[in-house]
Design a protein around this motif. Structure first.
Motif, PDB file in Angstrom:
ATOM      1  N   LEU A   8       0.844  -1.185   0.000  1.00  0.00           N
ATOM      2  CA  LEU A   8       0.000   0.000   0.000  1.00  0.00           C
ATOM      3  C   LEU A   8       0.882   1.239   0.000  1.00  0.00           C
ATOM      4  CD1 LEU A   8      -2.573  -1.094   2.728  1.00  0.00           C
ATOM      5  CD2 LEU A   8      -3.094  -0.829   0.304  1.00  0.00           C
ATOM      6  N   ASN A  10       0.534   5.371   0.696  1.00  0.00           N
ATOM      7  CA  ASN A  10      -0.349   6.406   1.223  1.00  0.00           C
ATOM      8  C   ASN A  10      -0.217   7.671   0.388  1.00  0.00           C
ATOM      9  OD1 ASN A  10      -1.236   8.731   2.966  1.00  0.00           O
ATOM     10  ND2 ASN A  10      -1.749   7.046   4.342  1.00  0.00           N
ATOM     11  N   ASP A  12      -2.166  11.306   0.293  1.00  0.00           N
ATOM     12  CA  ASP A  12      -3.179  12.243   0.814  1.00  0.00           C
ATOM     13  C   ASP A  12      -4.265  11.542   1.616  1.00  0.00           C
ATOM     14  OD1 ASP A  12      -1.834  14.354  -0.390  1.00  0.00           O
ATOM     15  OD2 ASP A  12      -2.963  14.162  -2.262  1.00  0.00           O
ATOM     16  N   GLY A  13      -3.869  10.594   2.451  1.00  0.00           N
ATOM     17  CA  GLY A  13      -4.817   9.914   3.318  1.00  0.00           C
ATOM     18  C   GLY A  13      -5.460   8.684   2.726  1.00  0.00           C
ATOM     19  N   ALA A  14      -5.317   8.466   1.426  1.00  0.00           N
ATOM     20  CA  ALA A  14      -5.823   7.247   0.793  1.00  0.00           C
ATOM     21  C   ALA A  14      -4.690   6.235   0.703  1.00  0.00           C
ATOM     22  CB  ALA A  14      -6.369   7.548  -0.594  1.00  0.00           C
ATOM     23  N   GLU A  15      -5.009   4.963   0.896  1.00  0.00           N
ATOM     24  CA  GLU A  15      -4.023   3.896   0.770  1.00  0.00           C
ATOM     25  C   GLU A  15      -4.267   3.172  -0.546  1.00  0.00           C
ATOM     26  OE1 GLU A  15      -2.659   2.170   4.896  1.00  0.00           O
ATOM     27  OE2 GLU A  15      -4.860   2.154   4.803  1.00  0.00           O
ATOM     28  N   ARG A  61      -8.119   4.496  -6.629  1.00  0.00           N
ATOM     29  CA  ARG A  61      -8.621   5.118  -5.395  1.00  0.00           C
ATOM     30  C   ARG A  61     -10.107   4.815  -5.183  1.00  0.00           C
ATOM     31  NH1 ARG A  61      -7.129  10.514  -2.658  1.00  0.00           N
ATOM     32  NH2 ARG A  61      -5.104  10.019  -3.588  1.00  0.00           N
ATOM     33  N   SER A  66      -7.715  -0.991  -2.336  1.00  0.00           N
ATOM     34  CA  SER A  66      -7.327   0.333  -1.850  1.00  0.00           C
ATOM     35  C   SER A  66      -8.313   0.783  -0.769  1.00  0.00           C
ATOM     36  CB  SER A  66      -7.297   1.340  -3.004  1.00  0.00           C
ATOM     37  OG  SER A  66      -6.211   1.061  -3.876  1.00  0.00           O
ATOM     38  N   LYS A  67      -7.835   1.616   0.135  1.00  0.00           N
ATOM     39  CA  LYS A  67      -8.633   2.025   1.284  1.00  0.00           C
ATOM     40  C   LYS A  67      -8.682   3.545   1.386  1.00  0.00           C
ATOM     41  CE  LYS A  67      -6.949  -2.061   3.812  1.00  0.00           C
ATOM     42  NZ  LYS A  67      -6.228  -2.513   5.020  1.00  0.00           N
ATOM     43  N   ASP A  88      -1.758   9.256  -7.812  1.00  0.00           N
ATOM     44  CA  ASP A  88      -1.621   7.934  -7.210  1.00  0.00           C
ATOM     45  C   ASP A  88      -0.680   7.049  -8.038  1.00  0.00           C
ATOM     46  OD1 ASP A  88      -3.465   8.775  -5.323  1.00  0.00           O
ATOM     47  OD2 ASP A  88      -5.152   7.708  -6.245  1.00  0.00           O
ATOM     48  N   HIS A  95       7.507   4.840  -5.672  1.00  0.00           N
ATOM     49  CA  HIS A  95       7.691   3.860  -4.603  1.00  0.00           C
ATOM     50  C   HIS A  95       8.437   2.623  -5.103  1.00  0.00           C
ATOM     51  CE1 HIS A  95       6.742   1.516  -1.000  1.00  0.00           C
ATOM     52  NE2 HIS A  95       6.292   0.555  -1.792  1.00  0.00           N
TER      53      HIS A  95
END
Length: 318
Positions: A8, A10, A12-15, A61, A66-67, A88, A95
């Motif tokens: 995962l 992260n 902006d608060g979304a995983e 997203r 995804s969370k 994203d 990453h």
């Protein structure tokens, strides 16, 4: 050596869930799923030569793994835009330490792939796309209203079930209700939307009768996100649509693969893109609709050709 990894990221608060398979040292290939909101299936990972390619997928997203799931965080829905999805994708690329990749996608995934490439051309070796669309207003009006000329009985039911307000388009009515506070009404809207989706793809030679989604959560995810993006012209403002900007990808290898019998998304869209995009190739599969085994085979072949082109460049520079 081949292997699989997942995780995962992260943003902006979304995983954002990602997974990679194949050769870690191979040519990176990004797959962007359709919908919006369908999520990753397992089969895309098996398409490309695992000894040659590193295949990467992500659940966009609000959907899949995804969370959070979009229906569990409706206040964040306005922030779920094409621009956010592009960010994203870039977060996943950084990453994983990937400099450039081949970008693939189908249906909505082709729209997202094109939007991403237009913003991040330098990170793209080439694009291989099938069931090609740009999510323009004309395309959305066709799939939600115009194609009703072929299915008038089903469209009348779909239109009446929208419960439109004066001056409201069908897609806008569904978007409003699916994102609303009355979740029972949202479920009713999701079922009506699913019935229409099942209808307008029914002329596809590979169509199977039945609902698009048996799982209520998956059905809701898809309905919320599809109507959210379609009612907003994919958040691509006038003057910044994909068709208006596609010339900016001149010179980037692009393979546009489309079924002749795709009633939901007629071949006119990839044909017009091809006319405006130097370096693109259009392949029309005569006996398939919105994707299928021959479309997939053509996409896999396109990825191989892009990779072969990279090898030729490397040999010249060596």
């Amino acid at each position: 050596m081949t292997g699989e990894s997942a995780g995962l990221v992260n943003v902006d608060g979304a995983e954002i869930f990602w997974e990679a398979s194949g050769n870690p040292a191979g040519v990176p290939v990004l797959y962007l799923h359709g919908g919006p909101g369908v999520g990753l299936g397992p089969r895309y990972k098996t398409r490309h030569d695992a000894s040659k390619f590193r295949t990467i997928g992500l659940d966009q997203r609000g959907c899949g793994r995804s969370k959070p799931a979009v229906q569990d965080d409706l206040p964040s829905l306005p922030a779920n835009t094409t621009q956010a999805l592009i960010e994203d994708i870039e977060a996943v690329r950084r990453h994983l330490g990937i400099a450039k990749w081949i970008v693939t996608g189908g249906s909505w995934g082709s729209t997202l792939a094109l939007a991403y490439a237009l913003q991040h051309r330098e990170q793209v070796h080439g694009l291989a796309l099938m069931a090609v669309g740009t999510t323009s207003r004309e395309e959305v009006e066709w799939i939600t209203e115009g194609v009703g000329r072929i299915f008038p009985e089903a469209w009348e039911e779909f239109s009446e079930a929208a419960r439109r307000r004066p001056g409201e388009r069908v897609v806008d009515a569904y978007a409003r209700r699916l994102a609303g506070t009355d979740r029972d009404d949202a479920e009713t809207a999701a079922l009506a939307w699913d019935r229409w989706e099942s209808t307008h793809v029914s002329l596809d030679p590979l169509w199977q009768p039945g609902p698009m989604f048996d799982d209520a959560s998956e059905r809701m995810t898809m309905a919320i996100l599809v109507t959210h993006y379609w009612s907003s012209d994919a958040f691509l403002p006038e003057g910044q649509t994909i068709m208006e900007r596609i010339h900016q990808l001149n010179g980037v290898p692009g393979y546009l693969i489309h079924g002749r019998k795709d009633v939901s998304g007629p071949v006119i869209t990839p044909w017009m893109l091809h006319q405006r995009w130097d370096g693109s190739r259009l392949t029309v599969i005569e006996n398939e609709g919105h994707g299928g085994p021959q479309c997939w085979a053509a996409l896999v072949g396109a990825v191989e050709e892009i990779a072969d082109g990279l090898s030729r460049v490397d040999r010249r520079e060596a």
